[in-house]
Design a protein around this motif. Structure first.
Motif, PDB file in Angstrom:
ATOM      1  N   SER A 450       0.935  -1.361  -0.084  1.00  0.00           N
ATOM      2  CA  SER A 450      -0.213  -0.172  -0.192  1.00  0.00           C
ATOM      3  C   SER A 450       1.026   1.374  -0.145  1.00  0.00           C
ATOM      4  N   HIS A 451       2.414   0.823   0.127  1.00  0.00           N
ATOM      5  CA  HIS A 451       3.172   2.494   0.298  1.00  0.00           C
ATOM      6  C   HIS A 451       2.919   3.135   1.484  1.00  0.00           C
ATOM      7  N   ASN A 452       2.098   3.150   2.521  1.00  0.00           N
ATOM      8  CA  ASN A 452       2.195   4.675   3.312  1.00  0.00           C
ATOM      9  C   ASN A 452       2.880   3.975   3.751  1.00  0.00           C
ATOM     10  N   LEU A 453       3.592   5.461   5.060  1.00  0.00           N
ATOM     11  CA  LEU A 453       5.206   6.257   5.429  1.00  0.00           C
ATOM     12  C   LEU A 453       5.755   4.892   6.187  1.00  0.00           C
ATOM     13  N   LEU A 454       6.456   4.273   6.268  1.00  0.00           N
ATOM     14  CA  LEU A 454       7.082   3.955   7.297  1.00  0.00           C
ATOM     15  C   LEU A 454       8.268   4.201   7.349  1.00  0.00           C
ATOM     16  N   VAL A 455       8.391   4.158   9.317  1.00  0.00           N
ATOM     17  CA  VAL A 455       9.777   4.805  10.086  1.00  0.00           C
ATOM     18  C   VAL A 455       9.688   3.409  10.728  1.00  0.00           C
ATOM     19  N   VAL A 456      11.376   3.427  10.678  1.00  0.00           N
ATOM     20  CA  VAL A 456      11.767   2.136  11.889  1.00  0.00           C
ATOM     21  C   VAL A 456      13.050   2.894  12.671  1.00  0.00           C
ATOM     22  N   GLY A 457      13.279   2.334  13.726  1.00  0.00           N
ATOM     23  CA  GLY A 457      14.291   3.175  14.639  1.00  0.00           C
ATOM     24  C   GLY A 457      14.756   2.889  15.470  1.00  0.00           C
ATOM     25  N   SER A 458      15.995   3.306  16.169  1.00  0.00           N
ATOM     26  CA  SER A 458      16.007   2.525  17.324  1.00  0.00           C
ATOM     27  C   SER A 458      16.213   3.855  18.732  1.00  0.00           C
ATOM     28  N   SER A 459      16.030   5.037  17.746  1.00  0.00           N
ATOM     29  CA  SER A 459      15.602   6.249  17.982  1.00  0.00           C
ATOM     30  C   SER A 459      15.112   6.695  17.959  1.00  0.00           C
ATOM     31  N   ILE A 460      14.296   8.062  18.797  1.00  0.00           N
ATOM     32  CA  ILE A 460      12.813   8.517  18.018  1.00  0.00           C
ATOM     33  C   ILE A 460      13.620  10.311  17.952  1.00  0.00           C
ATOM     34  N   GLU A 461      14.515  10.599  18.004  1.00  0.00           N
ATOM     35  CA  GLU A 461      15.021  11.445  17.224  1.00  0.00           C
ATOM     36  C   GLU A 461      15.383  11.428  16.335  1.00  0.00           C
ATOM     37  N   ASP A 462      16.202  10.141  15.794  1.00  0.00           N
ATOM     38  CA  ASP A 462      16.277  10.095  14.560  1.00  0.00           C
ATOM     39  C   ASP A 462      15.072   9.784  13.350  1.00  0.00           C
ATOM     40  N   MET A 463      14.152   8.973  14.452  1.00  0.00           N
ATOM     41  CA  MET A 463      12.584   8.561  13.717  1.00  0.00           C
ATOM     42  C   MET A 463      12.089  10.024  13.241  1.00  0.00           C
ATOM     43  N   VAL A 464      12.189  10.923  13.929  1.00  0.00           N
ATOM     44  CA  VAL A 464      11.689  11.755  13.336  1.00  0.00           C
ATOM     45  C   VAL A 464      12.287  12.540  12.375  1.00  0.00           C
TER      46      VAL A 464
END
Length: 568
Positions: A450-464
């Motif tokens: 569906s190509h929605n916006l995916l974010v994966v991370g270990s740091s909240i600051e970096d994910m933002v």
């Protein structure tokens, strides 16, 4: 008689006997005129094939142009030099973003490569109650596509539960439409987890092909049940190839690419799959057979797939039968010369404005709404595997403090999906194990299907930062570490395609891949592994904008299984 082209003294592939013989090839116009051991007296052009191997043009019958993150015209320019002269493309990625208009935008592009199409059967891959897509393909869209002679199959049927349901579902109606069309279509399938009675029911539903990851047992079971198997790279293990060879299953097998990333496409396409099959134990003569005649026959492309009088003069000249890197490629009797400049992509303006979600805030990733204040929570987790796109469903216990799930302390990554078509604005969450061991984040709109916006991370600051950058780019792939963007590739066309040259795009995606590896993400294809965390038809636990789902049952899975309060 004078012919247009004469290839002399080459080792020519003899398809039905699956061997090579020293022959001359005569071509008139776009077709083979004769193949014989003696030269014609006159030819406009004579080519010395001494010591070279000559095989039919390669035919890839299960692939997605969008997986290379480029458009058909540039894809054509990229794959023809690798000996690929014909493909059957399932455009379900652009359909998920832009619907029928997206498919037609592909079909309108002029290419030297022969591109046939499959009708996307499952857009979205499951249903609108499980995921939000930008476009949908229903009966009216199928009816419209059936009018085009370039449409020769129904693309991979993925929604197995609806296909075997006792109800008259949409996919059942689409399958019937394609079976009963004026030109009945082949029905392609996607059934990685089906076996026994479930597989039999799937086949009875009309599907008789599968391209997903195989094992020796699945190869035998599926071919015994009459399925045609399309083997991509992840299926080409020593054991699977041994099964094919020992049981002489070549008539039931085609070699395919399925998905080829842009940085990988710069190094080869279907020719690399043939080389891999040979490396894993398939005789070269049979590997060529499974990349030429069997795919042509599967799709009813009877004018190609072999070097024989009257067939389309698509052929490849090779130095050896190991690397399968072409010395020359001939398309319709003419030597293909790659244009130096990339063709200009032409898409409607609104394709460039498809990412309509808000910018993320740090608060979006603070999971501080627990049912308890202090204690632990048992959570459902997507565990990344080192090979393939499977995300294993595991449960883990993590701390709860001040009503917040302390996922970082537990060594997990957080995944979040932002609905990006401006329809609901939903955000959903999942946990990932074996993710970015060295820290960082990735965001992308190239997230299947569906190509929605995916974010994966270990740091909240970096994910933002990663999510914000992708929104500003109107789609793409971004990596972030220590508060700075470290690599990116813009995909502004529908959030999934670039309008740059493949060489430029490949360099950008290679940079993204290197950063993902540097962050400690371990997988045989890191980009595809991340991008299929949202693919609800790929085992076992996946995440959409609607939440976590068990792939087999299509039932929603809670992020938190249960809480246990801290005892005082």
């Amino acid at each position: 008689m004078k012919v247009d082209l004469l290839i002399q003294n080459g080792w020519v592939y003899r398809t039905y006997r699956q061997c090579f013989e020293k022959m001359d090839i005569a071509v008139v116009g776009e077709r083979f005129y004769d193949i014989s051991p003696s030269s014609y007296n006159e030819a406009d052009l004579v080519v010395d094939g001494t010591g070279k191997y000559i095989i039919p043009g390669l035919i890839d019958i299960h692939m997605h142009i969008e997986s290379s993150m480029t458009h058909p015209a540039e894809f054509s320019r990229a794959v023809l030099p690798w000996g690929v002269t014909c493909v059957v493309a399932d455009p379900h990625e652009i359909a998920n973003v832009c619907g029928l208009e997206g498919i037609k935008s592909f079909m309108e592009q002029e290419t030297d490569l022969d591109i046939y199409y499959g009708i996307p059967s499952c857009v979205p891959s499951t249903s609108s109650s499980l995921e939000t897509s930008g476009g949908e393909i229903g009966e009216e869209e199928v009816k419209e596509l059936l009018k085009d002679s370039r449409v020769i199959c129904l693309g991979e049927v993925m929604n197995d539960l609806d296909l075997v349901s006792g109800e008259d579902t949409l996919i059942k109606r689409i399958v019937r439409m394609c079976q009963n069309a004026e030109r009945p279509l082949k029905i392609e399938g996607h059934c990685p987890a089906l076996s026994g009675p479930e597989l039999a029911a799937f086949i009875r539903g009309g599907v008789d092909a599968d391209h997903t990851q195989q094992t020796p047992d699945s190869v035998l079971e599926k071919t015994d049940m009459g399925m045609f198997l399309e083997l991509q790279a992840k299926s080409l293990t020593h054991d699977v190839v041994k099964t094919v060879v020992s049981h002489n299953l070549y008539e039931n097998i085609a070699l395919v690419t399925d998905d080829t990333m842009p940085d990988h496409l710069a190094e080869g396409h279907l020719n690399k799959i043939i080389s891999l099959a040979v490396e894993k134990g398939m005789p070269a003569e049979q590997a060529v057979y499974c990349a030429t005649l069997t795919p042509a026959r599967r799709m009813g492309l009877f004018d190609r797939g072999m070097i024989a009088p009257g067939k389309l003069a698509d052929f490849v000249i090779l130095e050896d039968l190991k690397d399968f890197v072409p010395l020359a490629v001939y398309k319709s009797g003419k030597k293909y010369e790659k244009a130096s400049d990339a063709p200009k992509a032409v898409f409607p303006d609104h394709f460039y404005q498809s990412v309509k979600c808000r910018l993320a805030l740090a608060s979006d990733f603070n999971l501080d709404r627990c049912e308890i204040t202090e204690g632990t929570a048992v959570v459902n987790v997507m565990q990344i595997q080192s090979f393939g796109t499977k995300a294993k469903h595991v449960k883990r216990e993590i701390p709860v403090r001040n009503k917040c799930l302390c996922w970082q302390e537990a060594g997990l990554c957080l995944a979040a999906v932002f609905e990006r078509y401006g329809k609901t604005g939903d955000i959903s969450y999942g946990f990932v194990e074996h993710g970015f061991k060295a820290g960082g984040a990735v965001a992308t709109t190239w997230s299947h299907d569906s190509h929605n916006l995916l974010v994966v991370g270990s740091s909240i600051e970096d994910m933002v930062l990663a999510q914000n950058q992708v929104v500003h780019m109107q789609g793409g792939y971004v990596t972030v570490r220590d508060g700075r963007v470290t690599a990116s590739a813009a995909l502004p066309v529908g959030g999934i395609l670039s309008d740059k040259s493949l060489s430029d795009l490949a360099a950008e995606m290679a940079g993204v891949r290197e950063e993902v590896q540097a962050m400690g993400y371990e997988n045989s294809n890191e980009i595809m592994s991340i991008s299929t965390l949202t693919l609800l038809v790929s085992p076992e636990l996946k995440l959409s904008d609607k939440g976590l789902f068990d792939v087999k049952t299509k039932q929603k899975v809670p992020l938190v299984e249960r809480y246990e309060s801290k005892k005082r």
